[in-house]
Design a protein around this motif. Structure first.
Motif, PDB file in Angstrom:
ATOM      1  N   ALA A  52       0.832  -1.207   0.000  1.00 12.95           N
ATOM      2  CA  ALA A  52       0.000   0.000   0.000  1.00 12.95           C
ATOM      3  C   ALA A  52       0.866   1.256   0.000  1.00 12.95           C
ATOM      4  CB  ALA A  52      -0.932  -0.001   1.211  1.00 12.95           C
ATOM      5  N   GLU A  53       1.959   1.241   0.757  1.00 12.73           N
ATOM      6  CA  GLU A  53       2.849   2.400   0.811  1.00 12.73           C
ATOM      7  C   GLU A  53       3.575   2.601  -0.508  1.00 12.73           C
ATOM      8  OE1 GLU A  53       3.817   2.146   5.625  1.00 12.73           O
ATOM      9  OE2 GLU A  53       5.138   1.178   4.164  1.00 12.73           O
ATOM     10  N   ALA A  54       3.960   1.512  -1.158  1.00 13.02           N
ATOM     11  CA  ALA A  54       4.623   1.609  -2.458  1.00 13.02           C
ATOM     12  C   ALA A  54       3.689   2.238  -3.489  1.00 13.02           C
ATOM     13  CB  ALA A  54       5.074   0.230  -2.922  1.00 13.02           C
ATOM     14  N   LYS A  55       2.425   1.830  -3.484  1.00 16.22           N
ATOM     15  CA  LYS A  55       1.439   2.418  -4.394  1.00 16.22           C
ATOM     16  C   LYS A  55       1.305   3.922  -4.146  1.00 16.22           C
ATOM     17  CE  LYS A  55      -2.457   0.629  -5.421  1.00 16.22           C
ATOM     18  NZ  LYS A  55      -3.822   0.049  -5.331  1.00 16.22           N
ATOM     19  N   THR A  56       1.287   4.302  -2.868  1.00 16.88           N
ATOM     20  CA  THR A  56       1.143   5.715  -2.512  1.00 16.88           C
ATOM     21  C   THR A  56       2.321   6.539  -3.002  1.00 16.88           C
ATOM     22  OG1 THR A  56      -0.151   5.134  -0.548  1.00 16.88           O
ATOM     23  CG2 THR A  56       0.870   7.316  -0.578  1.00 16.88           C
ATOM     24  N   VAL A  57       3.535   5.994  -2.870  1.00 12.36           N
ATOM     25  CA  VAL A  57       4.736   6.699  -3.322  1.00 12.36           C
ATOM     26  C   VAL A  57       4.651   6.992  -4.817  1.00 12.36           C
ATOM     27  CG1 VAL A  57       7.210   6.421  -3.751  1.00 12.36           C
ATOM     28  CG2 VAL A  57       6.269   5.860  -1.510  1.00 12.36           C
ATOM     29  N   CYS A  58       4.269   5.999  -5.601  1.00  8.52           N
ATOM     30  CA  CYS A  58       4.178   6.183  -7.054  1.00  8.52           C
ATOM     31  C   CYS A  58       3.063   7.153  -7.420  1.00  8.52           C
ATOM     32  CB  CYS A  58       3.945   4.843  -7.743  1.00  8.52           C
ATOM     33  SG  CYS A  58       5.291   3.653  -7.552  1.00  8.52           S
ATOM     34  N   GLU A  59       1.911   7.009  -6.779  1.00  5.49           N
ATOM     35  CA  GLU A  59       0.762   7.858  -7.092  1.00  5.49           C
ATOM     36  C   GLU A  59       1.015   9.305  -6.697  1.00  5.49           C
ATOM     37  OE1 GLU A  59      -2.408   5.921  -5.074  1.00  5.49           O
ATOM     38  OE2 GLU A  59      -2.552   4.277  -6.553  1.00  5.49           O
ATOM     39  N   TYR A  60       1.802   9.512  -5.636  1.00 12.89           N
ATOM     40  CA  TYR A  60       2.122  10.874  -5.213  1.00 12.89           C
ATOM     41  C   TYR A  60       2.859  11.628  -6.321  1.00 12.89           C
ATOM     42  CZ  TYR A  60       4.254  14.757  -2.719  1.00 12.89           C
ATOM     43  OH  TYR A  60       4.672  16.011  -2.338  1.00 12.89           O
ATOM     44  N   GLU A  61       3.680  10.925  -7.078  1.00 13.71           N
ATOM     45  CA  GLU A  61       4.439  11.548  -8.159  1.00 13.71           C
ATOM     46  C   GLU A  61       3.682  11.517  -9.486  1.00 13.71           C
ATOM     47  OE1 GLU A  61       8.135   9.428  -8.101  1.00 13.71           O
ATOM     48  OE2 GLU A  61       8.938  10.697  -6.516  1.00 13.71           O
ATOM     49  N   GLY A  62       2.397  11.141  -9.443  1.00  7.28           N
ATOM     50  CA  GLY A  62       1.600  11.133 -10.656  1.00  7.28           C
ATOM     51  C   GLY A  62       1.720   9.863 -11.462  1.00  7.28           C
ATOM     52  N   GLY A  63       2.303   8.807 -10.870  1.00  2.13           N
ATOM     53  CA  GLY A  63       2.490   7.550 -11.584  1.00  2.13           C
ATOM     54  C   GLY A  63       1.714   6.411 -10.943  1.00  2.13           C
ATOM     55  N   GLN A  64       2.180   5.207 -11.203  1.00  2.00           N
ATOM     56  CA  GLN A  64       1.570   4.007 -10.651  1.00  2.00           C
ATOM     57  C   GLN A  64       2.639   2.926 -10.568  1.00  2.00           C
ATOM     58  OE1 GLN A  64      -1.328   3.697 -13.751  1.00  2.00           O
ATOM     59  NE2 GLN A  64      -0.078   2.342 -15.009  1.00  2.00           N
ATOM     60  N   LEU A  65       2.362   1.860  -9.849  1.00  2.69           N
ATOM     61  CA  LEU A  65       3.311   0.759  -9.802  1.00  2.69           C
ATOM     62  C   LEU A  65       3.477   0.158 -11.197  1.00  2.69           C
ATOM     63  CD1 LEU A  65       2.320  -1.026  -6.476  1.00  2.69           C
ATOM     64  CD2 LEU A  65       4.502   0.102  -6.964  1.00  2.69           C
ATOM     65  N   ALA A  66       4.711  -0.114 -11.573  1.00  2.00           N
ATOM     66  CA  ALA A  66       4.989  -0.653 -12.896  1.00  2.00           C
ATOM     67  C   ALA A  66       4.507  -2.095 -13.014  1.00  2.00           C
ATOM     68  CB  ALA A  66       6.489  -0.588 -13.181  1.00  2.00           C
ATOM     69  N   THR A  67       4.020  -2.464 -14.191  1.00  2.00           N
ATOM     70  CA  THR A  67       3.644  -3.848 -14.444  1.00  2.00           C
ATOM     71  C   THR A  67       4.892  -4.657 -14.791  1.00  2.00           C
ATOM     72  OG1 THR A  67       3.308  -3.515 -16.819  1.00  2.00           O
ATOM     73  CG2 THR A  67       1.426  -3.076 -15.365  1.00  2.00           C
ATOM     74  N   TYR A  68       4.767  -5.966 -14.778  1.00  2.00           N
ATOM     75  CA  TYR A  68       5.873  -6.839 -15.167  1.00  2.00           C
ATOM     76  C   TYR A  68       6.317  -6.520 -16.591  1.00  2.00           C
ATOM     77  CZ  TYR A  68       8.546 -11.135 -15.957  1.00  2.00           C
ATOM     78  OH  TYR A  68       9.544 -12.033 -16.252  1.00  2.00           O
ATOM     79  N   GLN A  69       5.353  -6.296 -17.487  1.00  2.00           N
ATOM     80  CA  GLN A  69       5.650  -6.009 -18.888  1.00  2.00           C
ATOM     81  C   GLN A  69       6.405  -4.681 -19.039  1.00  2.00           C
ATOM     82  OE1 GLN A  69       2.644  -6.997 -17.719  1.00  2.00           O
ATOM     83  NE2 GLN A  69       2.665  -9.095 -18.553  1.00  2.00           N
TER      84      GLN A  69
END
Length: 275
Positions: A52-69
């Motif tokens: 959950a914290e990792a998702k928040t870090v990415c979303e804070y910068e306007g991004g999202q967690l990267a997919t495997y692809q």
């Protein structure tokens, strides 16, 4: 035939500016813009983020967690880090380009820990954002001045900014602090600026700075440098203004020796293009 030779020369010149090493284009400017995948860790250090914290870090910068692809696409054009992190859908892994016995079990590809059932496990994060926010930047010119967000006004709370400098192969970076005012703290745990002698914030740590005293000048070991700025949720300050200039390779051995003794400078001896 002439056009083919011209294209090869142009490509080689560009490869040198990226930092070509071990047959791999290491985290090139093109990778940053094309792949949009990057690594983040907690303010507390490595392997401190839940899913959950990792998702928040990415979303804070306007991004999202990267997919495997997305991770694999980035890896194929040179993205290489020996640090496990969360990806989309609760997956954990890290990208390996160059096989090494002490990282990735001597194999290349995405080292995949699979989808984790326990989302409270603590890892780093791999984010995806092809349109990074303006806080931070990528510089390749011979000289540039960059500033904290809002400078000369005070910076805002909860800022996370990365500036990456990549010069031509063989050049070094002379970093000079023109103005500096970051919330003072005994251990610089609140707001701080960090300098890394590499193209990421994983290796090559040089120092962490806060307060209003101008840090010493810094000269890199090679053509790569990263500056990271973080501010917490309370108390801001005037910010900073930093200048860098490219230093060409010395023509004589004595030139390098003389260059290290000029001014109040921290010189980091090492190889060009270090990652």
């Amino acid at each position: 035939m002439i056009m083919l030779i011209f294209f090869f020369v142009l490509l080689w010149d560009e490869a040198q500016s990226w930092g070509f090493k071990d047959g791999v284009l290491r985290n090139s400017i093109w990778l940053e813009r094309a792949a949009g995948v990057y690594h983040r860790e907690s303010r507390a250090g490595k392997y401190q983020l839940t899913y959950a914290e990792a998702k928040t870090v990415c979303e804070y910068e306007g991004g999202q967690l990267a997919t495997y692809q997305q991770m694999e696409a980035a890896r194929k054009i040179g993205f290489h880090l020996c640090a496990a992190g969360w990806m989309a859908k609760g997956r954990v892994g890290y990208p390996i380009v160059k096989a090494r016995p002490n990282c990735g079990f001597g194999k290349t590809g995405i080292v995949d820990y699979g989808i984790r059932l326990n989302r409270s496990e603590r890892w780093d994060a791999y984010c995806y954002n092809p349109h990074a926010k303006e806080c931070g930047g990528i510089f390749t010119g011979a000289k540039h001045i960059f500033k904290s967000p809002g400078y000369p006004n005070e910076y805002e709370n909860e800022q996370i900014c990365y500036w990456h400098i990549r010069l031509k192969y063989g050049q070094r970076i002379h970093l000079q602090f023109l103005d500096f005012d970051v919330e003072d703290d005994t251990a610089c745990m609140a707001d701080f600026l960090e300098v890394y002698d590499s193209y990421d914030d994983v290796t090559g740590f040089v120092g962490r700075y806060c307060g209003d005293e101008l840090p010493d000048d810094i000269i890199s070991t090679g053509n790569l440098m990263t500056i990271k700025f973080l501010s917490d949720a309370s108390v801001t300050a005037g910010g900073f203004q930093i200048k860098y200039i490219a230093i060409d390779p010395p023509s004589k051995p004595n030139d390098e020796k003389n260059a290290t003794s000029q001014g109040n400078t921290n010189f980091l001896a090492g190889k060009f293009g270090i990652m």
